[in-house]
Design a protein around this motif. Structure first.
Motif, PDB file in Angstrom:
ATOM      1  N   PRO A 275      -5.419 -41.556   4.627  1.00  0.00           N
ATOM      2  CA  PRO A 275      -6.009 -41.355   3.376  1.00  0.00           C
ATOM      3  C   PRO A 275      -5.164 -40.186   2.776  1.00  0.00           C
ATOM      4  O   PRO A 275      -4.518 -39.437   3.245  1.00  0.00           O
ATOM      5  CB  PRO A 275      -7.328 -40.766   3.941  1.00  0.00           C
ATOM      6  N   GLY A 276      -5.254 -40.312   1.330  1.00  0.00           N
ATOM      7  CA  GLY A 276      -4.443 -39.330   0.717  1.00  0.00           C
ATOM      8  C   GLY A 276      -2.870 -39.653   0.380  1.00  0.00           C
ATOM      9  O   GLY A 276      -2.326 -38.592   0.179  1.00  0.00           O
ATOM     10  N   HIS A 277      -2.513 -40.770   0.851  1.00  0.00           N
ATOM     11  CA  HIS A 277      -1.126 -41.073   0.645  1.00  0.00           C
ATOM     12  C   HIS A 277      -0.957 -42.137  -0.491  1.00  0.00           C
ATOM     13  O   HIS A 277      -1.777 -42.900  -0.677  1.00  0.00           O
ATOM     14  CB  HIS A 277      -0.366 -41.531   2.067  1.00  0.00           C
ATOM     15  N   TRP A 278       0.338 -41.830  -1.220  1.00  0.00           N
ATOM     16  CA  TRP A 278       0.581 -42.959  -2.315  1.00  0.00           C
ATOM     17  C   TRP A 278       1.119 -44.334  -1.496  1.00  0.00           C
ATOM     18  O   TRP A 278       1.732 -44.223  -0.526  1.00  0.00           O
ATOM     19  CB  TRP A 278       1.798 -42.459  -3.070  1.00  0.00           C
ATOM     20  N   LEU A 279       0.534 -45.461  -2.103  1.00  0.00           N
ATOM     21  CA  LEU A 279       1.113 -46.668  -1.971  1.00  0.00           C
ATOM     22  C   LEU A 279       1.399 -47.632  -3.143  1.00  0.00           C
ATOM     23  O   LEU A 279       0.797 -47.262  -4.060  1.00  0.00           O
ATOM     24  CB  LEU A 279       0.385 -47.547  -0.784  1.00  0.00           C
ATOM     25  N   PHE A 280       2.217 -48.455  -2.887  1.00  0.00           N
ATOM     26  CA  PHE A 280       2.224 -49.652  -3.872  1.00  0.00           C
ATOM     27  C   PHE A 280       1.935 -50.897  -3.698  1.00  0.00           C
ATOM     28  O   PHE A 280       2.388 -51.363  -2.653  1.00  0.00           O
ATOM     29  CB  PHE A 280       3.741 -49.562  -4.859  1.00  0.00           C
ATOM     30  N   TRP A 281       0.952 -51.490  -4.584  1.00  0.00           N
ATOM     31  CA  TRP A 281       0.715 -52.741  -4.410  1.00  0.00           C
ATOM     32  C   TRP A 281       1.521 -53.691  -5.240  1.00  0.00           C
ATOM     33  O   TRP A 281       1.313 -53.475  -6.532  1.00  0.00           O
ATOM     34  CB  TRP A 281      -0.903 -53.218  -4.350  1.00  0.00           C
ATOM     35  N   ALA A 282       2.075 -54.902  -4.850  1.00  0.00           N
ATOM     36  CA  ALA A 282       3.044 -55.619  -5.852  1.00  0.00           C
ATOM     37  C   ALA A 282       2.216 -56.778  -6.347  1.00  0.00           C
ATOM     38  O   ALA A 282       1.278 -57.375  -5.426  1.00  0.00           O
ATOM     39  CB  ALA A 282       4.273 -55.937  -4.941  1.00  0.00           C
ATOM     40  N   ALA A 283       2.109 -57.029  -7.669  1.00  0.00           N
ATOM     41  CA  ALA A 283       1.376 -57.966  -8.091  1.00  0.00           C
ATOM     42  C   ALA A 283       2.126 -58.600  -9.211  1.00  0.00           C
ATOM     43  O   ALA A 283       2.565 -57.902 -10.351  1.00  0.00           O
ATOM     44  CB  ALA A 283       0.103 -57.858  -8.633  1.00  0.00           C
ATOM     45  N   HIS A 284       2.487 -60.124  -9.089  1.00  0.00           N
ATOM     46  CA  HIS A 284       3.287 -60.607 -10.259  1.00  0.00           C
ATOM     47  C   HIS A 284       4.816 -59.885 -10.419  1.00  0.00           C
ATOM     48  O   HIS A 284       5.008 -59.827 -11.675  1.00  0.00           O
ATOM     49  CB  HIS A 284       2.752 -60.633 -11.517  1.00  0.00           C
TER      50      HIS A 284
ATOM     51  N   PRO B 103     -12.741 -54.509   4.904  1.00  0.00           N
ATOM     52  CA  PRO B 103     -12.737 -56.220   4.617  1.00  0.00           C
ATOM     53  C   PRO B 103     -14.113 -56.367   4.122  1.00  0.00           C
ATOM     54  O   PRO B 103     -14.334 -57.597   3.877  1.00  0.00           O
ATOM     55  CB  PRO B 103     -12.742 -56.457   6.200  1.00  0.00           C
ATOM     56  N   ARG B 104     -14.882 -55.540   3.453  1.00  0.00           N
ATOM     57  CA  ARG B 104     -16.105 -55.994   2.672  1.00  0.00           C
ATOM     58  C   ARG B 104     -15.721 -56.684   1.391  1.00  0.00           C
ATOM     59  O   ARG B 104     -16.720 -57.216   0.892  1.00  0.00           O
ATOM     60  CB  ARG B 104     -17.112 -55.003   2.886  1.00  0.00           C
ATOM     61  N   ASP B 105     -14.608 -56.069   0.809  1.00  0.00           N
ATOM     62  CA  ASP B 105     -14.396 -56.588  -0.468  1.00  0.00           C
ATOM     63  C   ASP B 105     -13.672 -57.991  -0.617  1.00  0.00           C
ATOM     64  O   ASP B 105     -12.623 -58.196  -0.147  1.00  0.00           O
ATOM     65  CB  ASP B 105     -13.441 -55.679  -0.905  1.00  0.00           C
ATOM     66  N   PRO B 106     -14.190 -58.917  -1.175  1.00  0.00           N
ATOM     67  CA  PRO B 106     -13.609 -60.086  -1.242  1.00  0.00           C
ATOM     68  C   PRO B 106     -12.515 -60.164  -2.194  1.00  0.00           C
ATOM     69  O   PRO B 106     -11.612 -61.256  -1.945  1.00  0.00           O
ATOM     70  CB  PRO B 106     -14.748 -61.123  -1.993  1.00  0.00           C
ATOM     71  N   ALA B 107     -12.106 -59.310  -2.814  1.00  0.00           N
ATOM     72  CA  ALA B 107     -11.046 -59.097  -3.723  1.00  0.00           C
ATOM     73  C   ALA B 107      -9.821 -58.672  -3.030  1.00  0.00           C
ATOM     74  O   ALA B 107      -8.768 -58.732  -3.408  1.00  0.00           O
ATOM     75  CB  ALA B 107     -11.376 -58.372  -4.874  1.00  0.00           C
ATOM     76  N   CYS B 108     -10.225 -57.892  -1.876  1.00  0.00           N
ATOM     77  CA  CYS B 108      -9.016 -57.261  -1.215  1.00  0.00           C
ATOM     78  C   CYS B 108      -8.429 -58.411  -0.295  1.00  0.00           C
ATOM     79  O   CYS B 108      -8.903 -58.592   0.884  1.00  0.00           O
ATOM     80  CB  CYS B 108      -9.576 -56.365  -0.449  1.00  0.00           C
ATOM     81  N   THR B 109      -7.349 -58.911  -0.822  1.00  0.00           N
ATOM     82  CA  THR B 109      -6.607 -59.931   0.067  1.00  0.00           C
ATOM     83  C   THR B 109      -5.844 -59.364   1.185  1.00  0.00           C
ATOM     84  O   THR B 109      -5.063 -60.017   1.855  1.00  0.00           O
ATOM     85  CB  THR B 109      -5.615 -60.860  -0.932  1.00  0.00           C
ATOM     86  N   ALA B 110      -5.429 -58.178   1.170  1.00  0.00           N
ATOM     87  CA  ALA B 110      -4.429 -57.430   2.054  1.00  0.00           C
ATOM     88  C   ALA B 110      -4.838 -57.771   3.577  1.00  0.00           C
ATOM     89  O   ALA B 110      -3.993 -58.284   4.349  1.00  0.00           O
ATOM     90  CB  ALA B 110      -4.660 -55.763   1.910  1.00  0.00           C
ATOM     91  N   GLY B 111      -6.125 -57.677   3.934  1.00  0.00           N
ATOM     92  CA  GLY B 111      -6.523 -57.813   5.483  1.00  0.00           C
ATOM     93  C   GLY B 111      -6.450 -59.448   5.844  1.00  0.00           C
ATOM     94  O   GLY B 111      -5.920 -59.654   6.932  1.00  0.00           O
TER      95      GLY B 111
END
Length: 200
Positions: free
Chosen positions: A67-76, A45-53
């Motif tokens: 850790p070490g697993h693939w994931l996909f973040w959807a944007a636009h 949560p220290r990252d202001p750009a990380c909206t996930a949390g």
DNA sequence: ACTTCGATGCTCT
DNA sequence: GAGCATCGAAGTA
């Protein structure tokens, strides 16, 4: 590269992933691969750009895998390929933003027809399309899975070869120097002027 | 149900 | 360099 390599702070992990090779093996056995020339770190949560949390509860759960697993973040409406870093339950990841195509370039052009070849994999969603990745099939699998895995850099890139800048396309956290590119590499994503803040 | 907002990409000037 | 397509998630009602 083993999953444990990605456990911990995503910032040095992103730096260290430059020069690694991303390998996609199709069902036919054909190999598509590319050298990673651009990465970014996201660290809730220290990252202001990380909206996930803060905003995306459901997506946080997907991002906060081991850790070490693939994931996909959807944007636009586009899928972005990432590797989870922090322990399960904490959203943090390295975003793979650009590749220098190595093997299977013709097949990549089949998946993603472009007029200028330099546009083939010079963006985070572009490389997902060029490799023909199906997020539903890849998400949650280990980074050393046969179908999609990483080979370590042949030698660590020295500081002179790495350019450190602000991340692309965000508002909050834009001063954090968490984007890493291979200096002078033509396959890096198109740069914005505001991006050349921090020069390493 | 409607509105807003992106970790983007494409297609024009 | 600017405008628009796009789509899932969240906030509002």
């Amino acid at each position: 590269m083993p999953p444990r390599h990605f456990a911990g702070d995503p910032v040095p992990v992103a730096r260290g992933l430059l020069g690694a090779t991303l390998v996609r093996v199709l069902n036919s056995g054909e190999r598509l691969s590319g050298r990673i020339v651009e990465t970014e770190a996201y660290d809730c949560p220290r990252d202001p750009a990380c909206t996930a949390g803060r905003f995306h509860a459901a997506r946080s759960a997907e991002m906060a895998i081991a850790p070490g697993h693939w994931l996909f973040w959807a944007a636009h409406g586009h899928p972005l390929l990432q590797v989870a870093c922090r322990p399960r339950g904490v959203p943090a990841s390295v975003l793979i933003r650009a590749l220098e195509p190595l093997e299977g370039r013709a097949q990549m052009l089949g998946f993603r027809p472009v007029t200028r070849e330099r546009d083939l994999t010079n963006g985070p969603a572009k490389l997902v399309y060029a490799l023909g990745l199906n997020p539903a099939q890849i998400a949650g699998t280990r980074v050393d899975s046969p179908g999609l895995h990483l080979l370590p850099p042949e030698g660590p890139l020295n500081d002179a070869a790495v350019r450190v800048t602000a991340r692309v396309g965000i508002r909050e956290g834009r001063t954090l120097p968490w984007r890493f590119t291979v200096r002078g590499n033509p396959w890096v994503s198109p740069a914005l002027p505001s991006m050349a803040l921090v020069d390493g």
